[in-house]
Design an enzyme around this catalytic site. Structure first.
Site, short mmCIF file in Angstrom:
data_model
loop_
_atom_site.label_atom_id
_atom_site.label_comp_id
_atom_site.label_asym_id
_atom_site.label_seq_id
_atom_site.Cartn_x
_atom_site.Cartn_y
_atom_site.Cartn_z
N ALA A 168 17.44 89.19 47.87
CA ALA A 168 17.24 90.47 48.57
C ALA A 168 15.76 90.81 48.66
O ALA A 168 15.26 91.14 49.74
CB ALA A 168 18.00 91.58 47.86
N ASP A 169 15.04 90.73 47.55
CA ASP A 169 13.61 91.05 47.57
C ASP A 169 12.85 90.10 48.47
O ASP A 169 11.94 90.50 49.20
CB ASP A 169 13.05 91.00 46.15
CG ASP A 169 13.49 92.18 45.31
OD1 ASP A 169 13.52 93.30 45.84
OD2 ASP A 169 13.80 91.99 44.13
N SER A 170 13.18 88.81 48.40
CA SER A 170 12.43 87.82 49.18
C SER A 170 12.67 87.98 50.67
O SER A 170 11.72 87.91 51.47
CB SER A 170 12.82 86.41 48.72
OG SER A 170 12.50 86.21 47.36
#
Length: 402
Positions: A168-170
């Site tokens: 998700a962050d990436s």
């Protein structure tokens, strides 16, 4: 050699992964990134995970690469004045605090655009700047759950699972960089001045997941996690282990490639079976297809499988470990793993590859306050003023923090 973004200045107020990765991706192609950390309170990515031989966090080395580091308390009046002078010279500001933090600090978009009407502002938050969940805290795993990714990952009779990297962050970092480029292009075309990009962490994965929504709403099919097979099993493939213990992923994306795969594992009898004439028909018998591939692969060595698949132009890819990634001849040929001078730590290089204006990694993540003096001097501060700001605790200089 010129880089495509070398005239772009980015102010990064972000922390951890999602916002900072957007800046990192753009820094690879020449953008000047000024990362701001508060004196005595640095980005946790400096300490998260394993340390390299020199004691610096391995994750920080790559996430902080190509960035100038300014140690500044932007919440004090004096620090806010420094921030204002930086924003006046910037093209982009990135922040990924919880919704409303900037407004409460008196530097929301209205104030920032008062300082610089052409500023592009990327705002990354767990659930977005509006809506009933806007103030709810979230991390990447919560976003993976909300996007549906975790629900589709794992075995049918087992729990939902997260992937082996911060998906998700990436993906939010990647989508944030894309949004910035859209906004800069709109500004260049005269379609807008500075605008705000409102990006929720779950939305990047939701957009890339994509097909489950039309599958449900249009075709009335609800994808479910399916272990070593695809959630909807619309084409043959899956994960299989050879007799010598090597994991392979096998796939086919069309009726033609599927028949080549079936011919490789079961000969003409399997490939010409009328049950498998089209992908639509095949999808109704995917368990038999999976079993046929499994029966073929599990009794053969990697070399035997690769040779047979090559004869039929079928696709099987070996699952690489990190050790194998760093020694793979294709990855090395593409120069996708790079080094910088005086650094033993290697990182993944700039991607994509541009033919005329390629990106580069100029340095890895620097120490706290590494560029404070240089940045302040460029803004017109005299050495005595810098010393006074430092003495009052509004800025930090290189070498003052571990």
């Amino acid at each position: 050699m010129h880089e495509p973004l070398e005239s772009i200045r980015i102010v990064e107020l972000g922390h951890v992964i999602a916002g900072p990765l957007s800046a990192t991706l753009l820094s690879d192609f020449g953008a000047e990134v000024i990362k701001i950390e508060a004196p005595g309170r640095t980005d946790m990515m400096r300490d998260l995970g394993p340390k390299a031989e020199d004691g610096v966090g391995a994750w920080w080395k790559t996430l902080g690469r190509n960035k100038k580091i300014l140690s500044l308390n932007w919440k004090s009046p004096e620090g806010r004045d420094v921030l204002r002078r930086i924003v006046e010279t910037a093209d982009v500001l990135i922040e990924n605090f919880r919704s409303g933090v900037l407004e409460r600090a008196g530097i929301g978009p209205k104030q920032l655009h008062g300082w610089n009407p052409d500023l592009v502002i990327l705002r990354v938050s767990g659930y977005g700047q509006d809506g009933p969940m806007r103030e709810k805290p979230a991390f990447g795993r919560a976003a993976e759950a909300m996007s549906g990714l975790a629900h589709l990952t794992g075995f049918p009779d087992g729990p939902p699972m997260h992937p082996g990297f911060p998906a998700a962050d990436s993906t939010t970092g990647l989508m944030g960089a894309l949004g910035i480029m859209f906004a800069l292009f709109a500004r260049e075309k005269g379609l807008a001045r500075g605008q705000v990009i409102d990006l929720a962490v779950f939305e990047a994965l939701l957009r890339l997941m994509d097909y489950p929504v039309p599958a449900l709403t249009g075709a009335k099919l609800s994808p479910r996690r399916n272990g070593l097979r695809q959630p909807m099993d619309f084409a043959p493939g899956g994960m299989f282990r050879t007799s010598d213990g090597v994991w392979l992923t096998v796939s086919a994306g069309s009726a033609e490639t599927a028949r080549r795969l079936l011919r490789a594992v079961g000969g003409d009898a399997l490939a010409d079976d009328p049950r498998f004439a089209t992908l639509g028909q095949m999808s109704r018998h995917m368990a038999e297809v999976f079993d046929a591939i499994n029966d073929f692969v599990t009794v053969r060595t990697l070399q035997e499988v690769e040779e047979e698949f090559a004869r039929h132009d079928a696709v099987a890819a070996r699952v690489l470990s990190v050790e194998e990634i760093t020694t793979n001849e294709q990855i090395l040929h593409r120069r996708d793993i790079v080094s910088v001078e005086d650094e033993k730590t290697q990182v993944v290089g700039p991607i994509p590859h541009l033919s005329t204006t390629p990106g580069q990694v100029r340095w890895l993540g620097r120490p706290p306050g590494a560029d404070t003096s240089e940045i302040l001097r460029d803004l017109g501060f005299e050495d005595a003023e810098i010393a006074a700001l430092r003495e009052a605790g509004h800025v930090g200089l290189a070498g003052e923090e571990g």
